[in-house]
Every structure is written in structure tokens, then in C-alpha cells.
Write a protein that holds these residues in place. Structure first.
Motif: not given
Length: 373
Positions: A121, A126, A134, A137-138, A142, A159, A161
Motif C-alpha cells: 500500500c 491514513s 483511510s 489506495t487502501w 483490500e 503499509e 503509510n
């Protein structure tokens, strides 16, 4: 034809002479005692640190001593017989990372080891820091993760982030050792941690392990100013040591540029430490740059000899094209086709990983497309 006078003849330098040609012209960045004290104290500006000034002063003096004596790697041990120079004092931190990579690489190559895909990610966003929510991208990652898990493949999620939201998490910038000579770039990177320069801890020691363990990699990233985000570029640059890096720092006695130049001129084999892993990319933007970023990522991964998982594994799309940022999550909600395309990236990489395991040398291109043009 007469030869020119000896004073005008050009001599061809020998490899040894070239290796000794180390250029040094830039300003010295050293700090004196007072400047160091100001720099050190600036890192601890919270008035709470003033409650114990004696302890703070003692620690600052220890840090100054480490800086002044340049104790980059304060814990070392003799390299031992498996290295070119067994008597070289090798960093125990570097040695631990290197030993872990060897064992992880051995397991990764074992046909009985379950297949594993690393998902990256690459957004710095974040809900745990300034943006307060969020990232898209996240959300796309998922969708990719669910497909990989449903296929029975093990998943690691990286991650990036965490660089913006987690205390003390750092990836330090690449110092460009490769441009002096390839053998000066060590695998894994030995530039960090550098305790003398307060360049520690360094997250890349863990990240190298994630890449080494993977049989496939999927990077999901936004576009920032027509480029990849800073957090992703930091990791990309520090992975340069996977592309030809020297696994034996004793051969260059640490960071000796003359030794490194000579090694390269004597003939360097440029080992590809991550070759053979499958890859896919998902790039999203809002107005421009998605195709450029996709091309840059695929060129980079291909240069490291990772394996293309087919056209379906390389996606670039716009979310809410020229629409307000404030409604961009809703725009993604409505774009069911893009979410399905991201899932197809995962399916393509899973398929390619299994093909590579079975010795099949062709990527799958038969996945149904949610929209055609």
C-alpha cells in the motif's frame, strides 16, 4: 604518419588508475560541538525533557562522542571464514539482516513452501494521521487482498503509510553508492543504520525480508504530482541493492570507493537478488499521470527481472476525474468496474505465481474484462 610529440601523446589509463580516480569536491557537512548540541536538542523540543537537564546533557554528550568518533556501527564482530576478509569487523546488525535473508530466500525457493504474495500500500494517507480518513489506495488493496486469500495464497501487507503514522518508523534515503561502483552497494544495504548520524532505526531491514519471502508482489499506489509518492520512492531507491548489490561488504572493506571501483573493473556479475518473482501494479489518480507512473513502476520491476504477469496485471485508472477531492471516496464506491479490475490484477499475479511454480513460462491473458475499449 608521424606520431605527435611525446608531450602531446594521450596515455590510456589502466584499470588501477581509474579505480584510484575518486572525485572529492563537495563541502564538508561536519558540525562543531555547539552546532551539534543545537541540532540534537532540536529533536527534543518538548519542555518535558527540561525536567531532567542533567540526564539530557549526559545523553547529548554520549551522542556527540558517537558522532565525533563516527561510530556508525558500534557493535561489530569478525566476519569469519565465509567472507572474503574473515578478519574484517562486520556490523552485527547487518549480519543479522543478511543471515535472515539467506534463510528466507532458502525457504522461498523450496517447492514445498506455500506461495506468498506481498501487497504494498503505497499511499502515505491514513485515518491515524493528518488526513483523518483511510486512503482509496487502501480500499483497492483490500479488494486485491481478498482475492489472494480466497485463492489460498499467503499474504503479507506492507503499509508504507506507517512512515507517516507510526512513531520512529523510517526509511532513510539512498546515498547513491551504485554511481561510484556497483560493488559499493551492498545486499542488504549497509549504509543504514548509521548510529553516528542518528540514522536509526531503518525499516528497510524488515522490508528486504518481505520482498525476499514473496513469490509475487502487487503494488497499489496513487499518483503524486505525476510521480510515485515519497514513501514508495524511498523504498524503490533502497531496493537498488537487490539489482546487482554486493553480498560481501568485506570485499570493499565497508565503503572503500577505490576497492569497489577495482572490483567492478575486474568484472562484476550484477546478481539479481529478487529475480523471478511475479508482479502486478494498480495505479490510480484524479487528473493526470497514471500511465506515466504505471510505466515507471513496470520498467523498474522488470529491470530487477521480476516477471510480468500479463496485461491484466498492470492497471492505471482515474477516480472521480476532475471531481472534488471531498467526494472521491464516493466516486470509488460508484466505480465497481475499477474495483473488479483491481481484483483482476490480483488474479493475474496469483495465476502467474502458480505458473512459475509449475514451470510454465507464459502469463495468463484470458481473464474477463469488466469493460472494454
Amino acid at each position: 604518419m608521424d606520431e605527435p610529440p611525446q608531450s602531446q601523446q594521450k596515455t590510456v589509463p589502466t584499470p588501477g588508475e581509474i579505480a584510484r580516480d575518486v572525485r572529492r569536491r563537495q563541502a564538508d557537512p561536519s558540525l562543531d560541538r555547539e552546532a551539534f548540541r543545537d541540532r540534537f536538542r532540536a529533536m527534543f523540543d518538548d519542555p518535558a525533557f527540561e525536567k531532567d537537564t542533567d540526564a539530557f546533557t549526559r545523553f547529548e554528550a554520549i551522542a556527540w562522542d558517537g558522532f565525533n568518533a563516527y561510530r556508525k556501527s558500534p557493535r561489530t564482530a569478525k566476519a569469519g571464514p565465509e567472507f572474503a576478509d574473515p578478519e574484517y569487523d562486520l556490523s552485527t546488525e547487518w549480519r543479522a539482516t543478511r543471515d535472515a535473508l539467506i534463510e528466507i530466500g532458502r525457504r522461498q525457493c523450496d517447492p514445498s513452501t506455500p506461495r506468498r504474495i506481498l501487497l504494498v500500500c503505497a499511499s502515505p494517507r491514513s485515518e491515524h494521521t493528518c488526513p483523518g480518513e483511510s486512503s482509496k489506495t487502501w480500499r483497492l488493496l483490500e479488494a486485491v487482498r481478498d482475492v489472494v486469500r480466497d485463492a489460498g495464497v499467503e499474504v503479507d501487507v506492507l503499509e508504507l503509510n506507517r512512515l507517516t503514522s507510526e512513531y520512529g518508523k523510517r526509511i532513510f534515503p539512498c546515498k547513491g553508492c551504485v554511481s561510484t561502483a556497483m560493488p559499493l552497494c551492498h545486499w542488504p544495504c549497509s549504509c543504514y543504520p548509521n548510529h553516528a548520524m542518528a540514522q536509526a532505526p531503518d525499516w528497510m531491514a524488515e522490508i528486504y525480508q518481505l520482498w525476499t519471502a514473496a513469490h509475487g508482489v502487487v503494488i497499489v499506489t496513487p499518483v503524486h504530482w505525476n510521480q510515485v509518492p515519497t514513501v514508495l520512492k524511498l523504498m524503490m531507491d533502497r531496493l537498488v541493492c537487490a539489482d546487482g548489490g554486493n553480498p560481501d561488504p568485506t570485499r570493499t572493506h565497508g565503503k572503500d570507493p577505490q576497492r569497489a571501483k577495482q572490483l567492478e573493473l575486474d568484472g562484476w556479475d550484477y546478481p539479481k537478488h529478487l529475480a523471478g518473482r511475479a508482479y502486478g501494479v494498480v495505479v490510480h489518480g484524479d487528473t493526470e499521470g497514471t500511465k506515466n507512473v504505471r510505466h515507471a513502476l513496470c520498467d523498474w520491476l522488470g529491470a530487477m527481472e521480476l516477471v510480468d504477469a500479463g496485461a491484466t496485471s498492470q492497471l492505471d485508472r482515474y477516480i472521480g476525474y476532475y471531481e472534488p477531492y471531498a467526494t472521491s471516496h464516493r466516486a470509488l464506491d460508484a466505480d465497481e468496474a475499477m474495483i473488479e479490475e483491481a481484483r483482476n490484477v490480483a488474479r493475474a499475479v496469483v495465476t502467474r505465481v502458480m505458473q512459475l511454480r509449475d514451470g510454465i513460462d507464459e502469463a495468463d491473458t484470458g481473464l474477463p474484462q469488466p469493460r472494454m475499449k
